[in-house]
Design an enzyme around this catalytic site. Structure first.
Site, PDB file in Angstrom:
ATOM      1  CG  ASP A  31      -1.734  -1.246   1.370  1.00  0.00           C
ATOM      2  OD1 ASP A  31      -2.225  -1.752   0.353  1.00  0.00           O
ATOM      3  OD2 ASP A  31      -1.835  -1.747   2.507  1.00  0.00           O
ATOM      4  CE  LYS A  34       3.316  -2.293  -4.705  1.00  0.00           C
ATOM      5  NZ  LYS A  34       2.838  -2.082  -3.320  1.00  0.00           N
ATOM      6  N   GLY A  35       1.401   2.200  -7.545  1.00  0.00           N
ATOM      7  CA  GLY A  35       0.650   2.457  -8.774  1.00  0.00           C
ATOM      8  C   GLY A  35       0.853   3.844  -9.320  1.00  0.00           C
ATOM      9  CG  HIS A  82      -2.660  -0.182  -7.925  1.00  0.00           C
ATOM     10  ND1 HIS A  82      -1.635  -0.562  -8.761  1.00  0.00           N
ATOM     11  CD2 HIS A  82      -2.204  -0.365  -6.667  1.00  0.00           C
ATOM     12  CE1 HIS A  82      -0.604  -0.956  -8.032  1.00  0.00           C
ATOM     13  NE2 HIS A  82      -0.938  -0.846  -6.766  1.00  0.00           N
ATOM     14  CG  ASN A 275       1.803  -8.846  -2.904  1.00  0.00           C
ATOM     15  OD1 ASN A 275       0.650  -8.664  -2.578  1.00  0.00           O
ATOM     16  ND2 ASN A 275       2.151  -9.735  -3.799  1.00  0.00           N
ATOM     17  CB  THR A 351      -9.288  -5.487  -1.872  1.00  0.00           C
ATOM     18  OG1 THR A 351      -8.655  -5.123  -3.093  1.00  0.00           O
ATOM     19  CG2 THR A 351      -9.720  -6.946  -1.974  1.00  0.00           C
ATOM     20  NE  ARG A 354      -8.646  -6.539   5.747  1.00  0.00           N
ATOM     21  CZ  ARG A 354      -7.856  -7.602   5.660  1.00  0.00           C
ATOM     22  NH1 ARG A 354      -7.728  -8.412   6.692  1.00  0.00           N
ATOM     23  NH2 ARG A 354      -7.186  -7.855   4.559  1.00  0.00           N
ATOM     24  N   GLY A 466       0.839  14.650  -3.080  1.00  0.00           N
ATOM     25  CA  GLY A 466      -0.592  14.672  -3.358  1.00  0.00           C
ATOM     26  C   GLY A 466      -0.981  13.469  -4.194  1.00  0.00           C
TER      27      GLY A 466
END
Length: 476
Positions: A31, A34-35, A82, A275, A351, A354, A466
């Site tokens: 998280d 990376k995208g 993503h 990951n 996904t 949580r 941002g």
């Protein structure tokens, strides 16, 4: 795409054939954003690759892009995603590489991916509804990729289905079994997304898995794999027979494809990591890990790229750190500060929904990741989340029983007991969202980034301030 049009991000990465391979890896527990970095480079890329299942639990927020030409390859399963906002439209990616929205981009799903075909088809349909109509013509799927169908050995799977009399299709019970395995663990549960990717890798390692080439090959032989199941599978087999014809034009020997593209030269290639290294099956906080190799080694095994071709590895880390699911987390802030990071950083998974646990940046983790992956640069994302903090901290060492540990411990019993030594720095107390040059940042924000460089020994190449692509400072 020639280097003349792409030297903004790829010029420093060129080899003797004028190719540029850039691996983007998560340098924490996932998280990290990376995208966004992949997207920024993908607008100037020819190829973007994924090579192992995206087991990581949640993506990092939303980022805004402009559609540009590129080629993208993918590695991963469908248990994380993503969220991309492009031209006012929102895209959710789980199996497809995020580069699929780039109009001249060929997306390649590598051999290290576990593919849940109904999920892939649904994702493509969703992308098409958002105006991307040519997905199929720009998608390549490795014929060596495994299918997310059988997740345990065939004998055990038959017992699970027949004894429990579960009501689910034979091609989705890997997800159900994943949930049952989590329930069996009780308080020791890992915190997976229950997408069945881990069990799918179990059959791969046990040499009982099914691959894409099996599906599009002799379908009668493919169907025999399920002959022992005491459930009505004819309807599902008919579905998969149709699936085989749908994906057949996209299936290719992607090892050969990538090799030939590299021979041509003048190629910009991104490997889109899934990951994070701290979730790696071997090097992560076992057993609270994924089921695949998330480090740079997974690039070779999951795509077939020669190790010597991989010269540039960009590690992505947040300005703080998050973790979702179970597992030790030394710098975790179970406090008002942690909640503040969650709320400002919108640390909720797309996904699973949580809430992610948040903590101060951990340089012990980053140093460990660097030793494993040989990072050539770092991208620090979401620095703006800490704009209102009076002070910020960086974890620099672990203390156990009064002794300073020399490295990140493998033993859970030790890791769960460590005390963290911190460096405390003053906050910058102003918005940095409009900064586009490093010199635009407040002095204290610059000092924070430079401290990360000093402690890690790796240069910080990108700083995220941002959500949008433009809200990224490129230092070199």
């Amino acid at each position: 795409m020639s280097s003349s049009t792409a030297n903004n991000h790829f010029g420093q990465f060129r080899d003797q054939r004028n190719n540029a391979i850039v691996v983007i890896l998560g340098a924490q527990w996932g998280d990290e954003g990376k995208g966004k970095i992949v997207d920024m480079l993908a607008s100037q890329a020819d190829i973007v690759c994924r090579c192992q299942s995206r087991i990581q639990l949640d993506p990092v927020g939303t980022f805004v892009i402009n559609r540009q030409p590129c080629m993208a390859c993918s590695k991963g399963g469908n248990n994380a995603g993503h969220t991309v906002v492009a031209n006012g439209k929102t895209y959710h990616f789980h199996l497809l590489p995020s580069g699929i929205i780039q109009p001249n981009c060929i997306s390649v799903i590598g051999n290290g991916v576990v593919i849940h075909i109904p999920g892939l088809l649904a994702e493509i349909e969703a992308v098409k509804k958002n105006g991307i109509q040519d997905c199929w013509s720009r998608l390549k799927i490795s014929d060596r990729a495994h299918l997310g169908i059988i997740i345990l050995s065939k004998v055990i799977t038959c017992k699970v289905i027949n004894q429990l009399k579960l009501n689910f299709t034979v091609f989705d019970f890997h997800q159900q079994a994943d949930g049952f395995l989590e329930l069996e663990k009780g308080d020791s549960k890992i915190g997976t997304t229950k997408k069945g990717i881990g069990p799918a890798y179990s059959t791969k390692a046990g040499r009982t898995g099914l691959r894409v080439c099996d599906l599009i090959g002799n379908f009668e032989e493919f169907a025999k794999s399920f002959s022992q199941l005491e459930v009505d599978i004819e309807q599902e087999l008919e579905k998969y027979k149709n699936y085989a014809e749908i994906i057949r034009p996209c299936v290719d020997d992607t090892v050969y494809f990538l090799s030939e593209e590299l021979k041509k030269g003048n190629k910009n290639i991104i490997v889109e990591g899934a990951n994070a290294v701290m979730l790696d099956l071997d090097f992560g906080t076992y057993p609270f890990v994924t089921s695949s190799s998330c480090g740079v080694g997974g690039v070779s095994t999951g795509l077939g790229l020669p190790p010597q071709s991989i010269q540039n590895v960009v590690g992505i880390c947040k300005a703080y750190i998050t973790r979702v699911g179970g597992g030790d987390f030394p710098t975790y802030l179970d406090s008002e500060i942690g909640t503040k990071l969650q709320d400002i950083g919108q640390e909720f998974g797309t996904t699973t929904g949580r809430r992610r646990r948040c903590g101060w940046l951990d340089l012990v983790v980053l140093d460990y990741v660097n030793r494993i992956s040989g990072l050539t640069s770092i991208a620090v994302t979401k620095l703006d989340v800490m704009d209102t903090f009076e002070e910020v901290k960086i974890g620099v060492a672990y203390i156990h029983n009064g002794k300073r540990l020399k490295s990140f411990p493998a033993d859970h019993s030790i890791l769960s007991e460590v005390e963290v030594e911190y460096v405390t720095m003053p906050g910058w107390k102003q918005s940095i969202g409009d900064c586009r040059q490093f010199s635009d940042l407040p002095a204290n924000a610059q000092a924070y980034i430079l401290k990360i460089e000093e402690l890690s020994g790796v240069r910080v190449q990108y700083v995220g301030v941002g959500k949008s692509r433009s809200a990224t400072i490129k230092r070199f």
